[in-house]
Design a protein around this motif. Structure first.
Motif, PDB file in Angstrom:
ATOM      1  N   LEU A  85      -6.169   6.022  -6.986  1.00  0.00           N
ATOM      2  CA  LEU A  85      -5.566   6.455  -5.742  1.00  0.00           C
ATOM      3  C   LEU A  85      -6.386   7.602  -5.180  1.00  0.00           C
ATOM      4  N   LEU A  86      -6.755   7.503  -3.921  1.00  0.00           N
ATOM      5  CA  LEU A  86      -7.465   8.580  -3.247  1.00  0.00           C
ATOM      6  C   LEU A  86      -6.572   9.081  -2.131  1.00  0.00           C
ATOM      7  N   SER A  87      -6.291  10.359  -2.146  1.00  0.00           N
ATOM      8  CA  SER A  87      -5.432  10.949  -1.132  1.00  0.00           C
ATOM      9  C   SER A  87      -6.048  12.254  -0.682  1.00  0.00           C
ATOM     10  N   GLY A  88      -5.930  12.541   0.595  1.00  0.00           N
ATOM     11  CA  GLY A  88      -6.480  13.799   1.070  1.00  0.00           C
ATOM     12  C   GLY A  88      -6.069  14.123   2.489  1.00  0.00           C
ATOM     13  N   ASN A  89      -6.052  15.406   2.774  1.00  0.00           N
ATOM     14  CA  ASN A  89      -5.766  15.880   4.121  1.00  0.00           C
ATOM     15  C   ASN A  89      -7.085  15.943   4.871  1.00  0.00           C
ATOM     16  N   THR A  90      -7.233  15.131   5.880  1.00  0.00           N
ATOM     17  CA  THR A  90      -8.483  15.079   6.646  1.00  0.00           C
ATOM     18  C   THR A  90      -8.386  15.836   7.961  1.00  0.00           C
ATOM     19  N   LYS A  91      -7.314  16.628   8.107  1.00  0.00           N
ATOM     20  CA  LYS A  91      -7.098  17.405   9.334  1.00  0.00           C
ATOM     21  C   LYS A  91      -7.179  16.510  10.563  1.00  0.00           C
ATOM     22  N   ALA A 150     -14.030   6.701  -0.194  1.00  0.00           N
ATOM     23  CA  ALA A 150     -13.115   5.739  -0.818  1.00  0.00           C
ATOM     24  C   ALA A 150     -13.887   4.664  -1.572  1.00  0.00           C
ATOM     25  N   LEU A 151     -14.975   4.174  -0.996  1.00  0.00           N
ATOM     26  CA  LEU A 151     -15.780   3.145  -1.662  1.00  0.00           C
ATOM     27  C   LEU A 151     -16.505   3.721  -2.884  1.00  0.00           C
ATOM     28  N   ALA A 152     -17.018   4.929  -2.748  1.00  0.00           N
ATOM     29  CA  ALA A 152     -17.731   5.554  -3.868  1.00  0.00           C
ATOM     30  C   ALA A 152     -16.796   5.800  -5.051  1.00  0.00           C
ATOM     31  N   GLN A 153     -15.531   6.100  -4.769  1.00  0.00           N
ATOM     32  CA  GLN A 153     -14.558   6.351  -5.839  1.00  0.00           C
ATOM     33  C   GLN A 153     -13.883   5.071  -6.322  1.00  0.00           C
ATOM     34  N   HIS A 154     -14.237   3.946  -5.722  1.00  0.00           N
ATOM     35  CA  HIS A 154     -13.623   2.654  -6.055  1.00  0.00           C
ATOM     36  C   HIS A 154     -12.102   2.741  -5.944  1.00  0.00           C
ATOM     37  N   ALA A 155     -11.642   3.319  -4.843  1.00  0.00           N
ATOM     38  CA  ALA A 155     -10.208   3.529  -4.649  1.00  0.00           C
ATOM     39  C   ALA A 155      -9.502   2.207  -4.371  1.00  0.00           C
ATOM     40  N   ASP A 156      -8.404   1.990  -5.098  1.00  0.00           N
ATOM     41  CA  ASP A 156      -7.565   0.820  -4.859  1.00  0.00           C
ATOM     42  C   ASP A 156      -6.570   1.104  -3.741  1.00  0.00           C
ATOM     43  N   VAL A 157      -6.129   2.360  -3.656  1.00  0.00           N
ATOM     44  CA  VAL A 157      -5.173   2.792  -2.646  1.00  0.00           C
ATOM     45  C   VAL A 157      -5.710   4.075  -2.025  1.00  0.00           C
ATOM     46  N   VAL A 158      -5.657   4.163  -0.694  1.00  0.00           N
ATOM     47  CA  VAL A 158      -6.103   5.361   0.004  1.00  0.00           C
ATOM     48  C   VAL A 158      -4.923   5.888   0.819  1.00  0.00           C
ATOM     49  N   GLY A 159      -4.551   7.139   0.564  1.00  0.00           N
ATOM     50  CA  GLY A 159      -3.473   7.774   1.312  1.00  0.00           C
ATOM     51  C   GLY A 159      -4.041   8.910   2.141  1.00  0.00           C
ATOM     52  N   LEU A 160      -3.843   8.836   3.442  1.00  0.00           N
ATOM     53  CA  LEU A 160      -4.342   9.868   4.347  1.00  0.00           C
ATOM     54  C   LEU A 160      -3.156  10.383   5.178  1.00  0.00           C
ATOM     55  N   PRO A 161      -2.296  11.218   4.565  1.00  0.00           N
ATOM     56  CA  PRO A 161      -1.030  11.577   5.188  1.00  0.00           C
ATOM     57  C   PRO A 161      -1.145  12.318   6.519  1.00  0.00           C
ATOM     58  N   GLU A 162      -2.210  13.037   6.761  1.00  0.00           N
ATOM     59  CA  GLU A 162      -2.302  13.780   8.017  1.00  0.00           C
ATOM     60  C   GLU A 162      -3.436  13.276   8.899  1.00  0.00           C
ATOM     61  N   THR A 163      -3.804  12.041   8.703  1.00  0.00           N
ATOM     62  CA  THR A 163      -4.844  11.434   9.530  1.00  0.00           C
ATOM     63  C   THR A 163      -4.168  10.727  10.698  1.00  0.00           C
ATOM     64  N   THR A 164      -4.758  10.859  11.861  1.00  0.00           N
ATOM     65  CA  THR A 164      -4.195  10.187  13.026  1.00  0.00           C
ATOM     66  C   THR A 164      -4.441   8.690  12.933  1.00  0.00           C
ATOM     67  N   GLN A 165      -3.795   7.937  13.789  1.00  0.00           N
ATOM     68  CA  GLN A 165      -3.819   6.479  13.697  1.00  0.00           C
ATOM     69  C   GLN A 165      -5.215   5.899  13.906  1.00  0.00           C
ATOM     70  N   LYS A 166      -5.956   6.377  14.882  1.00  0.00           N
ATOM     71  CA  LYS A 166      -7.257   5.793  15.193  1.00  0.00           C
ATOM     72  C   LYS A 166      -8.244   5.851  14.023  1.00  0.00           C
ATOM     73  N   PRO A 167      -8.479   7.049  13.417  1.00  0.00           N
ATOM     74  CA  PRO A 167      -9.375   7.082  12.245  1.00  0.00           C
ATOM     75  C   PRO A 167      -8.798   6.309  11.060  1.00  0.00           C
ATOM     76  N   GLY A 168      -7.482   6.306  10.900  1.00  0.00           N
ATOM     77  CA  GLY A 168      -6.859   5.564   9.806  1.00  0.00           C
ATOM     78  C   GLY A 168      -7.143   4.077   9.896  1.00  0.00           C
ATOM     79  N   ILE A 169      -7.018   3.537  11.095  1.00  0.00           N
ATOM     80  CA  ILE A 169      -7.310   2.111  11.303  1.00  0.00           C
ATOM     81  C   ILE A 169      -8.790   1.842  11.074  1.00  0.00           C
ATOM     82  N   ALA A 170      -9.636   2.750  11.544  1.00  0.00           N
ATOM     83  CA  ALA A 170     -11.080   2.572  11.358  1.00  0.00           C
ATOM     84  C   ALA A 170     -11.458   2.560   9.879  1.00  0.00           C
TER      85      ALA A 170
END
Length: 151
Positions: free
Chosen positions: A108-114, A127-147
């Motif tokens: 699981l990779l989670s982080g505040n990306t402001k 996320a790819l370098a860490q081989h993350a199965d799940v990525v949580g970005l709780p304070e990321t806006t919708q546009k970068p999250g979708i990207a």
């Protein structure tokens, strides 16, 4: 007589505060506000205590009447510094010592990306370098999250 009693009371209070900052589990206050923050910054605690050793030590040299009292304060601060330094050495100073994950593990990779400030490319690369199965970005806006999710 009263002066010595007051000095003793102050020394006990200083010792109690230092013990609390060193070992809050002794009285079950390890998760208490302020105390938890003080304990989490052990390196800073050591630096501040050593600076106080110098300042109080110079005061002890300058004030003959307060020499014994200030000398005891210096000893308390020095013991506090040494004990904290021993804890830091025993636990390590950080670094990457992560053990390899078994094949059945979940990463699981989670982080505040402001709000996505680093950019979708950098987040996706991490996320790819860490081989993350799940990525949580709780304070990321919708546009970068979708990207990030489409990369």
């Amino acid at each position: 007589m009263i002066r010595r009693a007051l000095e003793s009371l102050v020394l006990v209070a200083i010792a109690a505060v230092l013990v609390l900052a060193l070992w809050p589990q002794l009285v079950g206050l390890q998760a208490a506000p302020i105390i938890a923050q003080v304990v989490s910054l052990r390196g800073l605690d050591v630096a501040i205590a050593l600076a106080l050793v110098v300042v109080v030590g110079l005061g002890a040299l300058a004030r003959r009447r307060a020499r014994r009292f200030l000398g005891i304060v210096v000893v308390l601060l020095a013991v506090f510094s040494l004990a904290n330094a021993a804890i830091l050495v025993g636990r390590g100073f950080g670094g990457s010592t992560a053990a390899p994950h078994p094949a059945s593990s979940l990463t699981l990779l989670s982080g505040n990306t402001k709000g996505g400030a680093p950019g979708a490319d950098l987040i996706a690369d991490l996320a790819l370098a860490q081989h993350a199965d799940v990525v949580g970005l709780p304070e990321t806006t919708q546009k970068p999250g979708i990207a990030v999710s489409t990369m």
